[in-house]
Design an enzyme around this catalytic site. Structure first.
Site, PDB file in Angstrom:
ATOM      1  N   GLU A  79     -20.550 -36.285   6.307  1.00 36.16           N
ATOM      2  CA  GLU A  79     -20.041 -35.486   5.174  1.00 36.16           C
ATOM      3  C   GLU A  79     -20.649 -35.998   3.861  1.00 36.16           C
ATOM      4  O   GLU A  79     -20.517 -37.182   3.526  1.00 36.16           O
ATOM      5  CB  GLU A  79     -18.500 -35.574   5.132  1.00 36.16           C
ATOM      6  N   LYS A 259      -6.437 -36.857   5.718  1.00 34.06           N
ATOM      7  CA  LYS A 259      -7.817 -36.580   6.156  1.00 34.06           C
ATOM      8  C   LYS A 259      -8.805 -37.272   5.221  1.00 34.06           C
ATOM      9  O   LYS A 259      -9.796 -37.869   5.651  1.00 34.06           O
ATOM     10  CB  LYS A 259      -8.054 -35.063   6.174  1.00 34.06           C
ATOM     11  N   ASP A 275     -13.415 -47.584  18.487  1.00 36.95           N
ATOM     12  CA  ASP A 275     -13.028 -46.307  19.083  1.00 36.95           C
ATOM     13  C   ASP A 275     -12.264 -45.485  18.042  1.00 36.95           C
ATOM     14  O   ASP A 275     -11.078 -45.722  17.801  1.00 36.95           O
ATOM     15  CB  ASP A 275     -12.160 -46.625  20.312  1.00 36.95           C
ATOM     16  N   HIS A 373     -18.587 -32.383  -5.525  1.00 35.65           N
ATOM     17  CA  HIS A 373     -19.136 -31.968  -4.224  1.00 35.65           C
ATOM     18  C   HIS A 373     -20.390 -31.126  -4.352  1.00 35.65           C
ATOM     19  O   HIS A 373     -21.223 -31.133  -3.477  1.00 35.65           O
ATOM     20  CB  HIS A 373     -18.093 -31.141  -3.456  1.00 35.65           C
TER      21      HIS A 373
HETATM   22  C1  MEV Z   1     -12.360 -33.800   1.875  1.00 36.35           C
HETATM   23  O1  MEV Z   1     -13.113 -34.206   3.003  1.00 36.35           O
HETATM   24  C2  MEV Z   1     -11.177 -34.696   1.639  1.00 36.35           C
HETATM   25  C3  MEV Z   1     -10.215 -34.282   0.502  1.00 36.35           C
HETATM   26  O2  MEV Z   1      -9.789 -32.938   0.734  1.00 36.35           O
HETATM   27  C4  MEV Z   1      -9.050 -35.228   0.544  1.00 36.35           C
HETATM   28  C5  MEV Z   1      -7.890 -34.851  -0.351  1.00 36.35           C
HETATM   29  O3  MEV Z   1      -7.716 -33.670  -0.661  1.00 36.35           O
HETATM   30  O4  MEV Z   1      -7.114 -35.776  -0.700  1.00 36.35           O
HETATM   31  C6  MEV Z   1     -10.914 -34.298  -0.817  1.00 36.35           C
END
Ligand code: MEV
Length: 422
Positions: A79, A259, A275, A373
């Site tokens: 990513e 995430k 792992d 991004h």
């Molecule tokens: C993107 O890979 C992860 C985010 O969405 C995490 C978040 O919103 O805290 C930027």
């Protein structure tokens, strides 16, 4: 001329810089530069039906300060924005004294489950009264872990649902993540117990809910260091705390919050040969341990108006065993990280998770996530459309000005560019 930043260098220049700074040996740098695939012997014997190899870029997060020690952290990740975000957070945290971590216990847990026992209460009592015998069974099942100072530490029997007898085994696997050690001991105890008590042996296996390997990392930030061109640091800190509070009451947000944390954690877990499925399973079960899925980290004000972030999660990572000793890049990564043992590695990974969350929340509540991004996303799209290194410099500014940043635009602009350059 201004010295280029690390990210502006070519890959070979970056490797040379890491060698110059004493973070990588020349041999390890040469090995990374050569980017040799695994030999057929290794790849073919690691898995069944091997038909190829799958590449993921390896990058580095520089100067992560954890427990007053500076680390160069390898990330294996596809990513685009993850390393940039972690670097940014590492820099802000460094200016504020860095991350502090602690891990109270580092034990793996196994479960042995029996059912159809005639007398569950008597069976449970037998387990409690025969610990010495069961510890002897465990020692005989895996003498080498006992020699290394580890092995079975505790047996806890529980009756579940008036139906199952579960034995929870706490096992010290030393420097290994230890799935094989735990499973071997679990199976030996399972057979010994069933021989004595009868009933049906249902399963005996490690649990990925490694709640005896929980790591805590924290960081304290002076809000003034968060200030941007348009927003006061205090405002950003306040909003980060509000966003963290929101994740506690909204599962949809908690999932994304976590995430973002796992973006960094998985990248280091993968780079160090651990792992990542086990880590993911453990982390999410920990996030749900109170019944409602919760964020793994939270942000709050300290009494002296500093922003404090704290993360708590199970990280049963290892330094030996499994693919760790087999994959040459994993060993280079361990040397780059200069990590001595599994506890230290778990601390670094927890700090990485908090750093990633710090960067994400700061971006979300200030500029929004897309701004940072965009440039990286544009680069990925341009590469996917087939742009060469030289074409990238011309294509990226055009792509960033386009109304729709997507593959179709990248392909169209690249075609136009090639036509003009003819
Ligand atoms: C993107 O890979 C992860 C985010 O969405 C995490 C978040 O919103 O805290 C930027």
């Amino acid at each position: 001329m201004k010295k280029p930043k690390f990210y502006q260098l070519t890959k070979d220049e970056r490797l040379a810089t890491l060698v110059e700074q004493g973070h990588l040996s020349q041999t390890d740098a040469d090995c990374l530069a050569a980017a040799e695939p695994l030999s057929d012997e290794i790849a073919g014997n690691m898995i069944e039906n091997q038909i190829g190899q799958y590449q993921v870029p390896l990058g580095v997060v520089q100067d992560l300060l954890v427990n007053q020690q500076v680390y160069q952290v390898p990330f294996a990740i596809e990513e685009p924005s993850v390393i940039a975000a972690a670097n940014n957070a590492a820099k802000m945290a460094r200016a504020n004294g860095g991350f502090v971590t602690e891990q109270l216990t580092r034990l793996m847990t196994g479960e042995v489950v029996l059912e159809k026992l005639v007398d569950l209460v008597a069976a449970k009592a037998w387990i409690s009264g025969n610990n010495d015998h069961l510890f002897e069974v465990a020692r005989a099942a895996h003498p080498s872990i006992v020699k290394r100072g580890g092995g079975l530490q505790k047996i806890t029997p529980t009756i579940i649902d008036d139906r199952f007898l579960k034995l929870e085994l706490q096992i010290d696997t030393k420097e290994a993540m230890g799935a094989n050690i735990v499973n071997t001991i679990c199976e030996a105890i399972a057979h010994a117990v069933q021989e004595q008590l009868g009933g049906t042996l249902l399963l005996s296996v490690l649990t990925n809910a490694a709640f005896e390997s929980v790591v805590i990392a924290s960081v304290t930030i002076d809000p003034a260091t968060l200030t941007t061109a348009t927003l006061a640091g205090k405002t950003i800190a306040e909003k980060m705390i509000a966003a963290s509070d929101f994740a506690k009451v909204d599962v949809a947000r908690a999932a994304t919050h976590n995430k973002g944390i796992m973006n960094g954690i998985d990248a280091v877990v993968l780079a160090t040969g651990n792992d990542w499925r086990a880590i993911e399973a453990g982390v999410h079960s920990y996030a749900a341990k109170k019944g409602a899925y919760q964020p793994l980290s939270s942000w709050e004000w300290t009494t002296d108006q500093q922003l404090r972030g704290r993360i708590e999660l199970p990280l049963p990572v290892g330094m030996v065993g499994g693919s760790i000793g087999i994959l040459p890049t994993v060993q280079i990564n361990q040397r780059l990280l200069k990590v001595q043992n599994a506890r230290e590695l778990a601390g670094i990974i927890a700090a990485v998770g908090l750093a990633q969350n710090f960067a994400a929340l700061k971006a979300l509540v200030s500029d929004g996530i897309q701004k940072g991004h965009m440039a990286l996303q544009a680069k990925s799209l341009a590469i996917a459309a087939g742009a060469t290194e030289t074409e990238l410099t011309q294509l990226l500014p055009l792509l960033l000005k386009a109304t729709h940043l997507n593959t179709a635009t990248a392909t169209e602009l690249l075609a136009q560019l090639r036509a003009e350059n003819k």
